[in-house]
Write an enzyme that holds these catalytic residues in place. Structure first.
Site, short mmCIF file in Angstrom:
data_model
loop_
_atom_site.label_atom_id
_atom_site.label_comp_id
_atom_site.label_asym_id
_atom_site.label_seq_id
_atom_site.Cartn_x
_atom_site.Cartn_y
_atom_site.Cartn_z
N ASP A 1 6.61 -67.04 2.33
CA ASP A 1 6.42 -67.98 1.53
C ASP A 1 5.47 -69.13 2.33
O ASP A 1 4.93 -68.99 3.48
CB ASP A 1 7.47 -68.55 1.57
CG ASP A 1 7.53 -69.95 0.42
OD1 ASP A 1 7.12 -69.83 -0.43
OD2 ASP A 1 8.13 -71.12 0.80
N ASP B 1 4.89 -72.90 1.47
CA ASP B 1 5.30 -74.40 1.43
C ASP B 1 6.85 -74.47 1.95
O ASP B 1 7.56 -73.63 1.44
CB ASP B 1 5.25 -75.30 0.12
CG ASP B 1 4.02 -75.40 -0.50
OD1 ASP B 1 3.08 -75.93 0.41
OD2 ASP B 1 3.61 -75.02 -1.84
N ASP C 1 11.94 -69.93 2.97
CA ASP C 1 12.94 -71.09 3.34
C ASP C 1 13.75 -71.56 2.17
O ASP C 1 14.71 -72.62 2.41
CB ASP C 1 12.15 -72.27 3.77
CG ASP C 1 11.20 -72.76 2.52
OD1 ASP C 1 11.50 -73.84 2.22
OD2 ASP C 1 10.44 -71.84 2.05
#
EC number: 3.1.3.18
Length: 224
Positions: free
Chosen positions: A10, A12, A176
Site C-alpha cells: 500500500d 499512504d 496498514d
C-alpha cells in the site's frame, strides 16, 4: 529466498505519511466553500478508500458541524479543487516512514519483484514515489483508476498474479488498513499489517493479518 516472489505495498500510511498534505488539501478546498477546517487526526479517519469517499466522509462531518450541504454541482467542484490542491501539494509535507527506502532497496537487491497497490488516484502514484526517489524500485504501480475494482476487492492482487505468472501464495502484501488485509486474504495472499498507518483508529491486529509489525524494516525478518 522464501516462497514469496513478489511483495506488494500500500502507499499512504504504509510507505508514505501523506496525512499532512491530504489534510492541507481538504482544508484548502473546504475554505473555498466556507466549510469548517478539519484537524489532521480527523482527516486520518477518512483515508483509505480513495478520494471520492474521503470527500464524502469530509462532507458528512461538515454537515454535522454546520448543517451546511452542497448540491451535486458544488460537490463536483469541491472534488476538482481538492484534486488541484493535492496535485500542488503531493509531497509538500509528506515524508517516507522510517526504514522504508533502505528496506525496499534491500528487497530489490535480493531479487524480489516489488509493486504498489493503492486506492490513491492513479495519476498521483508515480509522482509521489519519484519525489522520494523510490519509483524505479517497483515493477508495477496500481492506483485507484488502474482497474475496475479497488481494495478491499482482491482484483489488484489477482492482476499481479496474472501479470507475473504467480500463485497467490507467492505474493506477500504489506499494508496498514483493514482494506489491505481483506484484499490480501480474499486473494489468498499472506499479509503484513503495520501499526503506524491509517486504520480508522482501530488496531490493525483486529483485522488478523499474518504478521503485525511496528517498523517497516521488520518485513525482512520473514524473508530470511
Amino acid at each position: 529466498m522464501t516462497q514469496f516472489k513478489l511483495i506488494g505495498f500500500d502507499l499512504d500510511g504504509t510507505l508514505v505519511n501523506s496525512l499532512p498534505d491530504l489534510a492541507l488539501s481538504v482544508n484548502s478546498a473546504f475554505a473555498e466553500f466556507d466549510l469548517p477546517q478539519a484537524p489532521e487526526d480527523l482527516v486520518l479517519t477518512w483515508i483509505g478508500n480513495g478520494a471520492d469517499i474521503l470527500i464524502a466522509r469530509a462532507l458528512a462531518w461538515a454537515k454535522a458541524q454546520t448543517g451546511k450541504t452542497l448540491n451535486d454541482e458544488q460537490i463536483k467542484a469541491l472534488k476538482r479543487r481538492f484534486g488541484f490542491y493535492y496535485g500542488e501539494n503531493l509531497c509538500n509535507l509528506s515524508v517516507l516512514y522510517p526504514n522504508v527506502k533502505s528496506t525496499l532497496e534491500t528487497l530489490k537487491q535480493k531479487g524480489y519483484l516489488l509493486a504498489v497497490v493503492t486506492n490513491k488516484p492513479t495519476k498521483h502514484v508515480q509522482p509521489v514515489l519519484q519525489a522520494f526517489g523510490i519509483d524505479h524500485l517497483f515493477s508495477e504501480l496500481l492506483g485507484g483508476q488502474s482497474l475496475p475494482a479497488i481494495k478491499p476487492h482482491p482484483a489488484p492482487l489477482y492482476y499481479l498474479c496474472g501479470k507475473f505468472g504467480l500463485y497467490p501464495k507467492q505474493v506477500l502484501f504489506v499494508g496498514d488498513s483493514k482494506n489491505d488485509i481483506l484484499a490480501a486474504h480474499t486473494a489468498g495472499c499472506a499479509v503484513v499489517g503495520l501499526t503506524y498507518g491509517y486504520n480508522y483508529n482501530i488496531p490493525i491486529a483486529e483485522s488478523k493479518p499474518d504478521w503485525v509489525f511496528d517498523d517497516f524494516a521488520q518485513i525482512l525478518t520473514i524473508l530470511e
